[in-house]
Design a protein around this motif. Structure first.
Motif, mmCIF file in Angstrom:
data_model
loop_
_atom_site.group_PDB
_atom_site.id
_atom_site.type_symbol
_atom_site.label_atom_id
_atom_site.label_comp_id
_atom_site.label_asym_id
_atom_site.label_seq_id
_atom_site.Cartn_x
_atom_site.Cartn_y
_atom_site.Cartn_z
ATOM 1 N N HIS A 1 0.832 -1.204 0.000
ATOM 2 C CA HIS A 1 0.000 0.000 0.000
ATOM 3 C C HIS A 1 0.869 1.258 0.000
ATOM 4 O O HIS A 1 0.541 2.250 -0.665
ATOM 5 C CB HIS A 1 -0.938 -0.006 1.204
ATOM 6 N N ARG A 2 1.981 1.220 0.760
ATOM 7 C CA ARG A 2 2.884 2.376 0.753
ATOM 8 C C ARG A 2 3.462 2.611 -0.644
ATOM 9 O O ARG A 2 3.547 3.744 -1.117
ATOM 10 C CB ARG A 2 4.026 2.156 1.747
ATOM 11 N N SER B 1 -16.650 0.940 -0.786
ATOM 12 C CA SER B 1 -17.534 0.693 0.356
ATOM 13 C C SER B 1 -17.443 -0.758 0.811
ATOM 14 O O SER B 1 -17.795 -1.081 1.950
ATOM 15 C CB SER B 1 -18.984 1.050 -0.016
ATOM 16 N N GLU B 2 -16.954 -1.661 -0.047
ATOM 17 C CA GLU B 2 -16.779 -3.062 0.323
ATOM 18 C C GLU B 2 -15.454 -3.315 1.055
ATOM 19 O O GLU B 2 -15.263 -4.358 1.681
ATOM 20 C CB GLU B 2 -16.848 -3.954 -0.925
ATOM 21 N N ASN B 3 -14.521 -2.348 0.959
ATOM 22 C CA ASN B 3 -13.204 -2.559 1.579
ATOM 23 C C ASN B 3 -13.254 -2.571 3.104
ATOM 24 O O ASN B 3 -12.272 -2.973 3.757
ATOM 25 C CB ASN B 3 -12.211 -1.485 1.121
ATOM 26 N N TRP B 4 -14.384 -2.163 3.690
ATOM 27 C CA TRP B 4 -14.514 -2.248 5.150
ATOM 28 C C TRP B 4 -14.459 -3.707 5.617
ATOM 29 O O TRP B 4 -14.236 -3.964 6.806
ATOM 30 C CB TRP B 4 -15.827 -1.611 5.600
ATOM 31 N N ARG B 5 -14.671 -4.642 4.692
ATOM 32 C CA ARG B 5 -14.627 -6.057 5.056
ATOM 33 C C ARG B 5 -13.208 -6.568 5.271
ATOM 34 O O ARG B 5 -13.011 -7.695 5.725
ATOM 35 C CB ARG B 5 -15.300 -6.898 3.957
ATOM 36 N N ARG B 6 -12.224 -5.763 4.939
ATOM 37 C CA ARG B 6 -10.843 -6.181 5.129
ATOM 38 C C ARG B 6 -10.491 -6.178 6.620
ATOM 39 O O ARG B 6 -11.194 -5.571 7.435
ATOM 40 C CB ARG B 6 -9.910 -5.245 4.358
ATOM 41 N N ASP C 1 -4.360 0.944 8.537
ATOM 42 C CA ASP C 1 -3.151 1.321 7.804
ATOM 43 C C ASP C 1 -3.498 2.160 6.579
ATOM 44 O O ASP C 1 -2.816 3.155 6.263
ATOM 45 C CB ASP C 1 -2.385 0.075 7.373
ATOM 46 N N LEU C 2 -4.546 1.782 5.875
ATOM 47 C CA LEU C 2 -4.952 2.525 4.690
ATOM 48 C C LEU C 2 -5.366 3.948 5.042
ATOM 49 O O LEU C 2 -5.022 4.906 4.332
ATOM 50 C CB LEU C 2 -6.099 1.795 3.982
ATOM 51 N N MET C 3 -6.100 4.094 6.127
ATOM 52 C CA MET C 3 -6.512 5.432 6.544
ATOM 53 C C MET C 3 -5.305 6.264 6.976
ATOM 54 O O MET C 3 -5.245 7.478 6.733
ATOM 55 C CB MET C 3 -7.537 5.339 7.679
ATOM 56 N N GLY C 4 -4.333 5.617 7.605
ATOM 57 C CA GLY C 4 -3.118 6.322 7.973
ATOM 58 C C GLY C 4 -2.350 6.812 6.756
ATOM 59 O O GLY C 4 -1.840 7.941 6.738
#
Length: 244
Positions: A41-42, A70-75, A82-85
């Motif tokens: 992701h980085r 909206s489906e990525n909340w299932r991760r 980490d993604l939000m950071g």
């Protein structure tokens, strides 16, 4: 009834005005290198910066990037955190470049469902770049096209039920204006990286006449040269929009 003025059919030599990208393959990029997913992701954020700069240089007016569905909340919660950071750091580190280069930042999706501090950062970034002459980088956050379309239909139905809207006046133009992303032009070129060949609930209305390009490169390996190659492939397409 035609809602969206369509360009003349023929080759796309003028280049696309609106390019949308499904950024796929961060996890696989990391796995192949025996790294944690956050490393992918980085690296993907670095690719975002490279591609955004290249899009500006290549004359693309709108670049829409599918960052978080909206489906990525299932991760797993750790990955979402980490993604939000990474999103926070992206806004903090790159907003000054957006301002300096005259780039506008826009968001599609229900980003207000994110953490309050992140919402405030996004609102501030959009406000500070709103007067920039362009191009526009659009980030799809907490976005799902089916939900967007259903929400637009619901709002039109509520207006009709309240007697403030004649159902007979509902056409493609009105429906498009009701979409949360209604200010975006139609997608000319939609790219998905990593070899997957599906739209994954991304800009379904706007991509009605988009040229689709599926490339094998994983998103962290996609760069300005890859974007230029995609535009070259687009230029070879014949866009007929239902005509001959």
């Amino acid at each position: 009834m035609s809602a969206i003025p369509l360009p003349a059919s023929g080759a796309s030599a003028a280049g696309p005005r609106h390019v949308a990208i499904i950024m796929d393959g961060n996890g696989r990029w990391a796995k192949r290198r025996h790294l944690p997913r956050i490393a992918g992701h980085r690296k993907g954020v670095e690719a975002v910066k490279k591609v955004a700069r290249a899009a500006r240089d290549l004359g693309i007016d709108y670049l829409t990037l599918y960052a978080f569905s909206s489906e990525n909340w299932r991760r797993p919660p750790d990955e979402v955190r980490d993604l939000m950071g990474l999103l926070r750091r992206f806004i903090q580190s790159d907003i000054e470049e957006f301002i300096r280069e005259g780039v506008r930042l826009a968001i599609v999706g229900d980003y207000r469902a994110l953490a309050p501090d992140l919402v405030a950062m996004i609102d501030d970034a959009m406000a500070r770049t709103a007067a920039n002459p362009g191009p526009t980088v659009v980030i799809a956050l907490n976005y799902g096209a089916q939900a967007e379309i259903a929400d637009a239909a619901r709002r039109l139905a509520e207006q009709a039920s309240a007697g403030t809207l004649d159902p007979a006046t509902i056409d493609e133009t009105l429906f498009e204006r009701t979409l949360a992303s209604g200010k975006l032009p139609p997608v000319d070129l939609l790219i998905r990286t990593s070899g997957e060949q599906r739209l994954s609930n991304f800009l379904l209305w706007q991509a009605a006449y988009a040229e689709l390009l599926f490339v094998d490169a994983l998103w962290p390996d996609f760069d300005g040269d890859a974007l230029a190659a995609a535009l070259g492939a687009f230029a070879q397409r014949q866009r007929r929009f239902g005509g001959l």
